[in-house]
Motif scaffolding. Structure first.
Motif, PDB file in Angstrom:
ATOM      1  N   ALA A  24     -66.394  53.764  25.804  1.00 39.22           N
ATOM      2  CA  ALA A  24     -65.528  52.596  25.958  1.00 39.22           C
ATOM      3  C   ALA A  24     -65.721  51.962  27.326  1.00 39.22           C
ATOM      4  O   ALA A  24     -65.688  50.735  27.463  1.00 39.22           O
ATOM      5  CB  ALA A  24     -64.073  52.989  25.761  1.00 39.22           C
ATOM      6  N   HIS A  27     -68.921  49.889  26.846  1.00 43.61           N
ATOM      7  CA  HIS A  27     -69.065  48.863  25.813  1.00 43.61           C
ATOM      8  C   HIS A  27     -67.819  48.035  25.520  1.00 43.61           C
ATOM      9  O   HIS A  27     -67.944  46.953  24.961  1.00 43.61           O
ATOM     10  CB  HIS A  27     -69.541  49.511  24.503  1.00 43.61           C
ATOM     11  N   ASN A  28     -66.629  48.511  25.841  1.00 44.83           N
ATOM     12  CA  ASN A  28     -65.411  47.749  25.574  1.00 44.83           C
ATOM     13  C   ASN A  28     -65.170  46.798  26.747  1.00 44.83           C
ATOM     14  O   ASN A  28     -64.992  47.245  27.881  1.00 44.83           O
ATOM     15  CB  ASN A  28     -64.227  48.703  25.412  1.00 44.83           C
ATOM     16  N   LEU A  31     -61.941  47.507  28.871  1.00 46.05           N
ATOM     17  CA  LEU A  31     -61.995  48.749  29.630  1.00 46.05           C
ATOM     18  C   LEU A  31     -63.107  48.732  30.675  1.00 46.05           C
ATOM     19  O   LEU A  31     -63.023  49.426  31.685  1.00 46.05           O
ATOM     20  CB  LEU A  31     -62.133  49.934  28.686  1.00 46.05           C
ATOM     21  N   LYS A  32     -64.134  47.928  30.441  1.00 42.89           N
ATOM     22  CA  LYS A  32     -65.191  47.781  31.435  1.00 42.89           C
ATOM     23  C   LYS A  32     -64.628  47.111  32.694  1.00 42.89           C
ATOM     24  O   LYS A  32     -64.874  47.565  33.812  1.00 42.89           O
ATOM     25  CB  LYS A  32     -66.339  46.947  30.864  1.00 42.89           C
ATOM     26  N   LEU A  56     -57.245  54.342  26.584  1.00 45.50           N
ATOM     27  CA  LEU A  56     -57.593  54.468  25.168  1.00 45.50           C
ATOM     28  C   LEU A  56     -56.423  55.011  24.362  1.00 45.50           C
ATOM     29  O   LEU A  56     -56.151  54.529  23.259  1.00 45.50           O
ATOM     30  CB  LEU A  56     -58.805  55.385  24.994  1.00 45.50           C
ATOM     31  N   ALA A  72     -59.599  42.727  20.703  1.00 43.81           N
ATOM     32  CA  ALA A  72     -60.072  42.876  22.082  1.00 43.81           C
ATOM     33  C   ALA A  72     -59.519  41.805  23.005  1.00 43.81           C
ATOM     34  O   ALA A  72     -59.504  41.977  24.214  1.00 43.81           O
ATOM     35  CB  ALA A  72     -61.597  42.850  22.116  1.00 43.81           C
TER      36      ALA A  72
END
Length: 92
Positions: A24, A27-28, A31-32, A56, A72
């Motif tokens: 995560a 790629h999220n 969260l990045k 998460l 998202a």
């Protein structure tokens, strides 16, 4: 000393969330941004993963509690308001 993941708490849950937290973080988009902010504040790499694991859990709880699929855009809007971060999501 160095920051370490605490040994208190539910070990199996922590073990189950470690790899999803790392994925995560990479790629999220929400969260990045969160992880980059934590790193810029000087948090240790494993502590950043621990913070992402906690995020998460909160996201999973929100999806279960609301009964709606994950969107998202919602966490990104919250981060933008909370931290004054502008974000861009490229949609293909």
């Amino acid at each position: 000393g160095r920051t370490m993941i605490a040994r208190t708490g539910h070990a199996a849950l922590r073990k189950a969330l470690y790899m999803p937290g790392m994925v995560a973080l990479r790629h999220n988009p929400a969260l990045k941004v969160f992880g980059e902010r934590m790193r810029s504040n000087g948090l240790a790499p494993k502590a950043v993963i621990g913070a992402v694991m906690r995020k998460l859990v909160h996201l999973i709880y929100g999806v279960i509690k609301s009964g709606k699929p994950f969107d998202a855009e919602i966490p990104l809007k919250g981060l933008a308001i909370q931290d004054g971060i502008s974000y861009f999501i490229s949609r293909n």
